[in-house]
Design an enzyme around this catalytic site. Structure first.
Site, short mmCIF file in Angstrom:
data_model
loop_
_atom_site.label_atom_id
_atom_site.label_comp_id
_atom_site.label_asym_id
_atom_site.label_seq_id
_atom_site.Cartn_x
_atom_site.Cartn_y
_atom_site.Cartn_z
N PHE A 260 0.83 -1.20 0.00
CA PHE A 260 0.00 0.00 0.00
C PHE A 260 0.87 1.26 0.00
CE2 PHE A 260 -1.91 -3.51 2.41
CZ PHE A 260 -3.01 -3.79 1.59
N GLY B 248 4.84 -2.34 10.66
CA GLY B 248 3.89 -2.64 9.59
C GLY B 248 4.59 -2.74 8.25
N HIS C 226 -4.41 0.26 11.86
CA HIS C 226 -4.99 1.59 11.68
C HIS C 226 -6.28 1.80 12.46
CE1 HIS C 226 -1.80 2.38 9.09
NE2 HIS C 226 -2.37 2.50 7.93
N1 SAH Z 1 4.03 -0.68 4.95
C1 SAH Z 1 3.31 -1.65 4.15
C2 SAH Z 1 1.86 -1.78 4.51
C3 SAH Z 1 1.60 -2.18 5.92
S1 SAH Z 1 -0.06 -2.75 6.15
C4 SAH Z 1 3.44 -1.30 2.66
O1 SAH Z 1 4.13 -0.38 2.30
O2 SAH Z 1 2.83 -1.94 1.83
C5 SAH Z 1 -0.13 -2.89 7.89
C6 SAH Z 1 0.65 -4.04 8.48
O3 SAH Z 1 0.64 -3.86 9.89
C7 SAH Z 1 0.07 -5.44 8.22
O4 SAH Z 1 1.02 -6.24 7.58
C8 SAH Z 1 -0.26 -5.98 9.62
O5 SAH Z 1 0.04 -7.35 9.80
C9 SAH Z 1 0.60 -5.13 10.50
N2 SAH Z 1 0.08 -4.96 11.86
C10 SAH Z 1 -1.13 -4.47 12.20
N3 SAH Z 1 -1.27 -4.45 13.53
C11 SAH Z 1 -0.12 -4.96 14.04
C12 SAH Z 1 0.35 -5.22 15.37
N4 SAH Z 1 -0.39 -4.93 16.44
N5 SAH Z 1 1.57 -5.76 15.51
C13 SAH Z 1 2.33 -6.07 14.45
N6 SAH Z 1 1.95 -5.83 13.18
C14 SAH Z 1 0.74 -5.29 12.98
MG MG Z 2 -0.07 2.51 4.80
#
Ligand code: SAH
Ligand code: MG
Length: 210
Positions: free
Chosen positions: A15, A44, A142
């Protein structure tokens, strides 16, 4: 970033728009100048798309990038939600597992000497973290609670002069979900500890000033 590495980033699910990836890269380089030698950390990673940009910056600065993710997906990545992708579900568990995608991206980008995956829940990792960071990128859960916990758990680790980057910051509710704005961006600015440097799309780059 080399054309080959850029191609890996673009081919990786995720994303991160290209202009924001480039802004992230520039911010990480700025952070490394301000706080030489200190590691960088991403909360993330998903399939490693943003991690390729950040890993390239970390490598050129000669520092490690920690990539924290439980690889089970955020709420909005689960079945029935807007950002769900059936390809990332492990049929054995029925749960999401983006770690294999992340691993191949780091392999193909030749970043295994720079990027260290930390597979676990963000608050759990943050609770025992002690190393000052030159650069922190928050792009994890999020929802209100995960965003608040990431703010509380990770922002104290940004070294003075270092950089905090936050993704999916939407001041206008019409553009997207509120928690990264309300639970991370606003508290960071209002705390007086961080000052806004730049904005690119939904990416906000702040510097630790206090
Ligand atoms: N930075 C990425 C997108 C991240 S999407 C890109 O550029 O494409 C959000 C990510 O956060 C997901 O993979 C999800 O597994 C992770 N995530 C959400 N809540 C989390 C938590 N409490 N602990 C660890 N990872 C988490
Ligand atoms: Mg993002």
């Amino acid at each position: 970033m080399t054309p080959q590495r850029r191609a890996v980033a673009l081919a990786t699910k995720g994303f991160m728009p290209v202009d924001e990836g480039d802004a992230l890269h520039a911010a990480a380089l700025l952070a490394a100048q301000a706080v030489p030698g200190a590691p960088m950390l991403e909360v993330g990673s998903y399939c490693g798309r943003s991690t390729v940009w950040l890993g390239d910056a970390a490598e050129s600065a000669g520092v490690v990038l920690f990539a924290v993710d439980h690889h089970r997906g955020s709420e909005e990545n689960q079945v029935g939600w807007e950002h769900h992708d059936t390809d990332v579900v492990d049929p054995r568990t029925g749960k999401m597992d983006t770690l294999p995608f992340f691993r191949i991206a780091m392999h193909d980008a030749e970043l295994e000497g720079t990027v260290v995956a930390v597979v676990g829940r963000s608050p759990l990792v943050a609770a025992t973290w002690t190393t000052p960071l030159s650069f922190l990128f928050i792009d994890g859960g999020h929802g209100d609670e995960p965003a608040r916990l990431d703010y509380e758990g990770w922002t104290p680790h940004v070294a003075m002069g270092g950089i905090l980057a936050i993704h999916d910051v939407f001041p206008d509710p019409a553009d997207g979900g509120r928690p990264p704005y309300e639970q991370i961006f606003l508290p960071a600015v209002e705390s007086g500890r961080f000052a806004l440097l730049s904005a690119t799309g939904s990416l906000r780059v702040l510097r630790r000033v206090d």
